[in-house]
Design an enzyme around this catalytic site. Structure first.
Site, short mmCIF file in Angstrom:
data_model
loop_
_atom_site.label_atom_id
_atom_site.label_comp_id
_atom_site.label_asym_id
_atom_site.label_seq_id
_atom_site.Cartn_x
_atom_site.Cartn_y
_atom_site.Cartn_z
N ARG A 77 25.03 119.13 53.17
CA ARG A 77 24.24 119.14 51.93
C ARG A 77 25.15 119.57 50.80
O ARG A 77 25.44 120.77 50.63
CB ARG A 77 23.06 120.10 52.08
CG ARG A 77 22.03 119.62 53.09
CD ARG A 77 21.43 118.29 52.68
NE ARG A 77 20.27 117.93 53.49
CZ ARG A 77 19.51 116.87 53.23
NH1 ARG A 77 19.79 116.05 52.23
NH2 ARG A 77 18.47 116.61 54.00
N ALA A 89 13.78 114.56 58.11
CA ALA A 89 13.02 114.62 56.85
C ALA A 89 13.54 113.54 55.92
O ALA A 89 14.65 113.04 56.12
CB ALA A 89 13.18 115.99 56.20
N GLU A 106 11.18 108.46 59.47
CA GLU A 106 12.31 109.39 59.46
C GLU A 106 12.66 109.88 60.86
O GLU A 106 13.83 110.01 61.21
CB GLU A 106 12.02 110.60 58.55
CG GLU A 106 11.94 110.26 57.06
CD GLU A 106 13.27 109.82 56.46
OE1 GLU A 106 14.33 110.10 57.06
OE2 GLU A 106 13.26 109.16 55.40
N GLU A 110 16.39 109.05 62.09
CA GLU A 110 17.35 110.14 62.24
C GLU A 110 17.53 110.58 63.68
O GLU A 110 18.61 111.03 64.06
CB GLU A 110 16.95 111.33 61.35
CG GLU A 110 16.95 110.97 59.87
CD GLU A 110 16.90 112.20 58.96
OE1 GLU A 110 16.78 113.33 59.46
OE2 GLU A 110 16.96 111.99 57.74
N GLU A 158 24.60 111.03 56.50
CA GLU A 158 23.82 110.74 57.71
C GLU A 158 24.70 110.15 58.81
O GLU A 158 24.40 110.30 60.00
CB GLU A 158 22.64 109.81 57.39
CG GLU A 158 21.58 110.52 56.54
CD GLU A 158 20.30 109.71 56.36
OE1 GLU A 158 20.36 108.48 56.50
OE2 GLU A 158 19.26 110.32 56.09
#
Lengths: 230, 230
Positions: A77, A89, A106, A110, A158
């Protein structure tokens, strides 16, 4: 200590409220958000200026397996300079997609998982003094493998993401030790812990329970759109 | 469901990480925050653009009286269009002020209270995908009246603020009903509930426990300052 008013029961509730906007300026436009500045008229007739970032809203998923282990990803992040442990998320970014469908997408994108049982675990706003964002966190159980949705490609941070399982009690310990800091993880883990350990699981709201923050957002977006129109 | 790696114990931890910034732009400047756009180099050598709002950080206080009632204020939050039920909280805005001193100041300013016993309850980041903010939430007990700090004047939405007490269990019920949405309230109430009901209260960290997010913020602020220098 002096006596203070006591609030109890259903009176413990936020209230949708919209003080008039006397002036609206755009400070900067990003790819997903706009930084705006509103001059707001307070009930006593004074004015105050409040700068904030618009936000489309988001959903997150606390997915629990049969051994009470939580599905997490590790994701870089950039704004905070950390690789965080997080639940799956994402943004509410597809037109007309329901909140539940967004959460299911999601979880598949993910973690390549699906779930049989979905509940609304908790709703929260992330930083209501400077950000328009509100988030719904779902509790998902009855997990099974699922294909990654067609056409979905992991990009950017990601692509670097790892999927893991963490026992719920280890996550609670990590919250109290200050070792995990993602808001949806902290909120979701503490809420799941409270739900499971205090016998509240059967009382959790349906996945499509009303979410008042979305109505307030739609009204504000329309108001800002009109103020920004030429 | 396929086997996934399992993380346990101390390995359940975020990691301070800083991918290189290839390009930095200022999209807009507000009174307290700057909206910036960084082009970041990922480990595989690709680049991605991330827009986010800088933030000074904040503290909040879950203040519990002897009957397990929580001190809350009701405050209008313009970005989300709600009057929210919140714990006393505020920005880390005074140079050199410790986190604990900032929290004690906010409790005195907003609720005219002081507390004898302070612990670190929980740390979290509010929206790490688009906002630099991190928050430390304290648990404060042993409450007594205190004067409002000298020179402090309630302005704007704070002039309209009401101070109340809410039983902790009523707040937990309001969280699960979706009636309260402030992040520090939701995180703080669920953490206080877990601490008190699971016998973790004596294990809570000291008020001056390390807070790694502050170091990451300081490093990023310095980096952005150098990139913005002429």
């Amino acid at each position: 200590m002096r006596d203070l008013p006591v609030l109890t029961g259903d009176a413990v509730a936020d209230a949708a409220t919209d003080w008039p906007i006397a002036e609206h300026r755009v400070l900067g436009r990003g790819r997903l958000n706009t930084f705006v500045s509103d001059t707001v008229v307070t009930p006593d007739g004074a004015t105050m200026v409040r700068d904030y970032l618009t936000h489309t809203g988001a959903v997150g998923v606390i997915a629990l397996d049969e051994q009470e282990r939580v599905v997490v990803v590790r994701q870089y992040r950039h704004p905070v300079g950390f690789k965080l442990i997080e639940p799956p998320a994402g943004l509410l970014d597809a037109d007309g997609e329901s909140w539940l469908t967004a959460a299911q997408r999601e979880l598949a994108e993910e973690a390549r998982l699906r779930a049989d049982d979905w509940r609304t675990l908790v709703d929260y706003m992330t930083s209501p003094g400077c950000l328009q964002e509100s988030i719904r966190v779902f509790l998902a159980r009855g997990l099974a493998d699922a294909p990654r949705p067609e056409g979905f490609v992991l990009e950017g941070e990601e692509a670097d993401m790892e999927v893991c399982l963490v026992p719920l009690d280890d996550l609670v310990a990590a919250v109290f030790a200050g070792r995990v800091q993602n808001p949806t993880l902290v909120v979701g883990v503490l809420a799941a812990h409270a739900a499971l350990r205090s016998g509240r699981e059967a009382d959790l709201r349906a996945p499509d329970a009303p979410w008042d923050a979305r109505g307030a957002k739609a009204a504000r977006d329309q108001e800002l759109g009109e103020l920004e129109a030429p």
